[in-house]
Design a protein around this motif. Sequence first.
Motif, PDB file in Angstrom:
ATOM      1  N   GLU A 276      58.353 -12.796  99.871  1.00 22.99           N
ATOM      2  CA  GLU A 276      57.054 -12.328 100.352  1.00 22.99           C
ATOM      3  C   GLU A 276      55.943 -12.546  99.328  1.00 22.99           C
ATOM      4  OE1 GLU A 276      57.406  -8.331 101.755  1.00 22.99           O
ATOM      5  OE2 GLU A 276      58.738  -8.887 103.418  1.00 22.99           O
ATOM      6  N   GLN A 277      56.337 -12.876  98.103  1.00 24.51           N
ATOM      7  CA  GLN A 277      55.344 -13.178  97.064  1.00 24.51           C
ATOM      8  C   GLN A 277      55.018 -14.669  96.977  1.00 24.51           C
ATOM      9  OE1 GLN A 277      53.778  -9.968  96.239  1.00 24.51           O
ATOM     10  NE2 GLN A 277      53.437 -11.425  94.577  1.00 24.51           N
ATOM     11  N   TYR A 278      55.741 -15.491  97.727  1.00 28.74           N
ATOM     12  CA  TYR A 278      55.541 -16.934  97.614  1.00 28.74           C
ATOM     13  C   TYR A 278      54.094 -17.334  97.902  1.00 28.74           C
ATOM     14  CZ  TYR A 278      60.620 -17.871  97.403  1.00 28.74           C
ATOM     15  OH  TYR A 278      61.933 -17.932  97.034  1.00 28.74           O
ATOM     16  N   LEU A 279      53.564 -16.889  99.024  1.00 28.11           N
ATOM     17  CA  LEU A 279      52.206 -17.288  99.384  1.00 28.11           C
ATOM     18  C   LEU A 279      51.159 -16.686  98.453  1.00 28.11           C
ATOM     19  CD1 LEU A 279      50.199 -18.768 101.087  1.00 28.11           C
ATOM     20  CD2 LEU A 279      50.318 -16.916 102.790  1.00 28.11           C
ATOM     21  N   PRO A 280      51.170 -15.352  98.201  1.00 25.89           N
ATOM     22  CA  PRO A 280      50.168 -14.830  97.265  1.00 25.89           C
ATOM     23  C   PRO A 280      50.251 -15.449  95.876  1.00 25.89           C
ATOM     24  CG  PRO A 280      51.570 -13.054  98.129  1.00 25.89           C
ATOM     25  CD  PRO A 280      51.965 -14.297  98.827  1.00 25.89           C
ATOM     26  N   ASP A 281      51.458 -15.780  95.429  1.00 23.34           N
ATOM     27  CA  ASP A 281      51.588 -16.382  94.102  1.00 23.34           C
ATOM     28  C   ASP A 281      51.060 -17.814  94.087  1.00 23.34           C
ATOM     29  OD1 ASP A 281      52.586 -14.091  93.003  1.00 23.34           O
ATOM     30  OD2 ASP A 281      54.675 -14.720  93.018  1.00 23.34           O
ATOM     31  N   LEU A 282      51.312 -18.561  95.151  1.00 21.38           N
ATOM     32  CA  LEU A 282      50.756 -19.913  95.222  1.00 21.38           C
ATOM     33  C   LEU A 282      49.233 -19.852  95.236  1.00 21.38           C
ATOM     34  CD1 LEU A 282      50.870 -22.948  95.535  1.00 21.38           C
ATOM     35  CD2 LEU A 282      51.235 -22.632  97.997  1.00 21.38           C
ATOM     36  N   GLN A 283      48.675 -18.928  95.991  1.00 14.64           N
ATOM     37  CA  GLN A 283      47.225 -18.796  96.037  1.00 14.64           C
ATOM     38  C   GLN A 283      46.658 -18.338  94.699  1.00 14.64           C
ATOM     39  OE1 GLN A 283      47.035 -16.214  99.494  1.00 14.64           O
ATOM     40  NE2 GLN A 283      46.585 -17.942 100.844  1.00 14.64           N
ATOM     41  N   ALA A 284      47.428 -17.519  93.972  1.00 17.42           N
ATOM     42  CA  ALA A 284      47.000 -17.125  92.623  1.00 17.42           C
ATOM     43  C   ALA A 284      47.022 -18.319  91.676  1.00 17.42           C
ATOM     44  CB  ALA A 284      47.892 -16.008  92.092  1.00 17.42           C
ATOM     45  N   LEU A 285      48.037 -19.171  91.798  1.00 20.40           N
ATOM     46  CA  LEU A 285      48.099 -20.387  90.982  1.00 20.40           C
ATOM     47  C   LEU A 285      46.925 -21.309  91.289  1.00 20.40           C
ATOM     48  CD1 LEU A 285      51.941 -21.068  91.285  1.00 20.40           C
ATOM     49  CD2 LEU A 285      50.729 -20.595  89.155  1.00 20.40           C
ATOM     50  N   GLU A 286      46.560 -21.394  92.568  1.00 21.92           N
ATOM     51  CA  GLU A 286      45.390 -22.179  92.952  1.00 21.92           C
ATOM     52  C   GLU A 286      44.118 -21.579  92.349  1.00 21.92           C
ATOM     53  OE1 GLU A 286      47.012 -23.582  97.389  1.00 21.92           O
ATOM     54  OE2 GLU A 286      45.495 -22.007  97.195  1.00 21.92           O
ATOM     55  N   GLN A 287      43.997 -20.272  92.467  1.00 19.01           N
ATOM     56  CA  GLN A 287      42.804 -19.590  91.966  1.00 19.01           C
ATOM     57  C   GLN A 287      42.628 -19.800  90.464  1.00 19.01           C
ATOM     58  OE1 GLN A 287      40.492 -18.038  93.672  1.00 19.01           O
ATOM     59  NE2 GLN A 287      39.317 -17.199  91.964  1.00 19.01           N
ATOM     60  N   GLU A 288      43.735 -19.828  89.744  1.00 16.62           N
ATOM     61  CA  GLU A 288      43.695 -20.032  88.301  1.00 16.62           C
ATOM     62  C   GLU A 288      43.580 -21.505  87.920  1.00 16.62           C
ATOM     63  OE1 GLU A 288      43.604 -17.676  85.942  1.00 16.62           O
ATOM     64  OE2 GLU A 288      43.599 -16.119  87.478  1.00 16.62           O
ATOM     65  N   GLY A 289      43.643 -22.392  88.913  1.00 13.01           N
ATOM     66  CA  GLY A 289      43.556 -23.823  88.629  1.00 13.01           C
ATOM     67  C   GLY A 289      44.790 -24.374  87.946  1.00 13.01           C
ATOM     68  N   LEU A 290      45.945 -23.733  88.146  1.00 13.70           N
ATOM     69  CA  LEU A 290      47.172 -24.129  87.448  1.00 13.70           C
ATOM     70  C   LEU A 290      47.975 -25.184  88.204  1.00 13.70           C
ATOM     71  CD1 LEU A 290      48.309 -20.627  86.149  1.00 13.70           C
ATOM     72  CD2 LEU A 290      47.339 -22.500  84.805  1.00 13.70           C
ATOM     73  N   VAL A 291      47.735 -25.322  89.509  1.00 15.30           N
ATOM     74  CA  VAL A 291      48.364 -26.409  90.262  1.00 15.30           C
ATOM     75  C   VAL A 291      47.279 -27.391  90.672  1.00 15.30           C
ATOM     76  CG1 VAL A 291      50.366 -25.135  91.083  1.00 15.30           C
ATOM     77  CG2 VAL A 291      48.246 -25.028  92.394  1.00 15.30           C
ATOM     78  N   SER A 292      47.589 -28.652  90.578  1.00 18.26           N
ATOM     79  CA  SER A 292      46.615 -29.694  90.890  1.00 18.26           C
ATOM     80  C   SER A 292      47.361 -30.921  91.391  1.00 18.26           C
ATOM     81  CB  SER A 292      45.788 -30.042  89.643  1.00 18.26           C
ATOM     82  OG  SER A 292      46.632 -30.465  88.591  1.00 18.26           O
ATOM     83  N   THR A 293      46.649 -31.995  91.606  1.00 20.09           N
ATOM     84  CA  THR A 293      47.265 -33.223  92.107  1.00 20.09           C
ATOM     85  C   THR A 293      48.441 -33.634  91.222  1.00 20.09           C
ATOM     86  OG1 THR A 293      45.151 -33.962  92.971  1.00 20.09           O
ATOM     87  CG2 THR A 293      46.851 -35.636  92.688  1.00 20.09           C
ATOM     88  N   GLY A 294      49.598 -33.827  91.846  1.00 21.39           N
ATOM     89  CA  GLY A 294      50.793 -34.212  91.112  1.00 21.39           C
ATOM     90  C   GLY A 294      51.733 -33.058  90.814  1.00 21.39           C
ATOM     91  N   SER A 295      51.252 -31.826  90.935  1.00 20.92           N
ATOM     92  CA  SER A 295      52.134 -30.676  90.724  1.00 20.92           C
ATOM     93  C   SER A 295      53.187 -30.633  91.829  1.00 20.92           C
ATOM     94  CB  SER A 295      51.341 -29.368  90.733  1.00 20.92           C
ATOM     95  OG  SER A 295      50.440 -29.296  89.646  1.00 20.92           O
ATOM     96  N   VAL A 296      54.361 -30.124  91.487  1.00 21.06           N
ATOM     97  CA  VAL A 296      55.465 -30.041  92.441  1.00 21.06           C
ATOM     98  C   VAL A 296      55.947 -28.596  92.522  1.00 21.06           C
ATOM     99  CG1 VAL A 296      57.866 -30.701  92.880  1.00 21.06           C
ATOM    100  CG2 VAL A 296      56.211 -32.434  92.158  1.00 21.06           C
ATOM    101  N   LEU A 297      56.190 -28.127  93.741  1.00 17.82           N
ATOM    102  CA  LEU A 297      56.754 -26.806  93.975  1.00 17.82           C
ATOM    103  C   LEU A 297      58.192 -26.972  94.441  1.00 17.82           C
ATOM    104  CD1 LEU A 297      53.870 -25.307  96.172  1.00 17.82           C
ATOM    105  CD2 LEU A 297      54.005 -25.318  93.669  1.00 17.82           C
ATOM    106  N   LEU A 298      59.103 -26.247  93.826  1.00 16.03           N
ATOM    107  CA  LEU A 298      60.481 -26.158  94.304  1.00 16.03           C
ATOM    108  C   LEU A 298      60.674 -24.730  94.791  1.00 16.03           C
ATOM    109  CD1 LEU A 298      62.735 -28.097  91.754  1.00 16.03           C
ATOM    110  CD2 LEU A 298      62.567 -28.481  94.209  1.00 16.03           C
ATOM    111  N   VAL A 299      60.982 -24.578  96.071  1.00 18.87           N
ATOM    112  CA  VAL A 299      60.964 -23.262  96.695  1.00 18.87           C
ATOM    113  C   VAL A 299      62.324 -22.958  97.307  1.00 18.87           C
ATOM    114  CG1 VAL A 299      59.658 -21.739  98.195  1.00 18.87           C
ATOM    115  CG2 VAL A 299      58.547 -23.762  97.239  1.00 18.87           C
ATOM    116  N   ASN A 300      62.957 -21.896  96.834  1.00 12.00           N
ATOM    117  CA  ASN A 300      64.277 -21.510  97.326  1.00 12.00           C
ATOM    118  C   ASN A 300      64.149 -20.502  98.470  1.00 12.00           C
ATOM    119  OD1 ASN A 300      67.079 -21.601  97.344  1.00 12.00           O
ATOM    120  ND2 ASN A 300      67.294 -19.960  95.847  1.00 12.00           N
ATOM    121  N   ASN A 301      65.191 -20.422  99.271  1.00  7.08           N
ATOM    122  CA  ASN A 301      65.297 -19.418 100.344  1.00  7.08           C
ATOM    123  C   ASN A 301      64.158 -19.511 101.358  1.00  7.08           C
ATOM    124  OD1 ASN A 301      67.668 -18.253  99.217  1.00  7.08           O
ATOM    125  ND2 ASN A 301      66.416 -17.071  97.793  1.00  7.08           N
ATOM    126  N   THR A 302      63.748 -20.713 101.704  1.00  5.72           N
ATOM    127  CA  THR A 302      62.660 -20.876 102.660  1.00  5.72           C
ATOM    128  C   THR A 302      63.078 -20.514 104.087  1.00  5.72           C
ATOM    129  OG1 THR A 302      63.230 -23.237 102.831  1.00  5.72           O
ATOM    130  CG2 THR A 302      61.441 -22.622 101.322  1.00  5.72           C
TER     131      THR A 302
END
Length: 253
Positions: free
Chosen positions: A186-212
């Motif tokens: 349940e934290q996957y989406l808020p955490d991804l949006q937090a990473l976006e907000q902080e500018g920590l993910v950008s073009t070329g970044s890769v997410l590996l997501v378990n238990n989808t």
Amino acid sequence: MWQSTVSLPLLSVLVLVAVRYWHHLGGFCRSVFSGGAGKGSGRRGAVQLTHSFVLMNSTHGQPDSVLQTFDLYAQTQPSLSIGKEKGEFVDCVVHRVAPTCALELGTHCGYTAIRILRRLPSSAKLYTVEQDPATAEAGEEMILVAGFKHSQFQMLISPSSAAIPRMRAELGVRAVGLVLMDHDVEQYLPDLQALEQEGLVSTGSVLLVNNTHAQGARDFLRYIHSNPRYSVHSQRHGMLEVQCQQGSIDGTR
């Protein structure tokens, strides 16, 4: 008289064994006393039992031996590690992406962190986030037992929602090339949006997501599939690889 003659040498042997295997005994005792005090401590108990087994049966300083011992334990006992099949998928992605900075959300026993560190470039660093202090301690010790040093990784003991904002402001991280999510779905989406907000993910970044497949990941999946900035590259054994495409994913900073 004969009892004292026998007991004194035996006592000396017991003392020597206790000193030699103090950390092993400590891990065992922690697993015993943390296993029956509720849901959270039951999870910690599973981590500590795994930790104690790997600590006593692996060759220290050899990551392959540590991982093989994890896998051996998981063959007969409940384990929170992602397992060999998913682990090999992680190996392939990390080797291909070769990030200079990686982020793991959910350390558990340290199994995945060890797999990531084995494949990272020598100058890269892994940040791993675990909110439970006892679990973080066990995971960190496993990473050190595998032979990695604190210069190669940093453990952040806090909820992911608190750790992500720290990365840029306190730790000086400008971008994360690989993010592995294996914590509360349940934290996957808020955490991804937090990473976006902080500018920590950008073009070329890769997410590996378990238990989808979990119900709590539905909002995350909906967001990924409806957002042109992300593309699902592959999926294996219930783990999703998502790539950040061209287009701004920068935060407001």
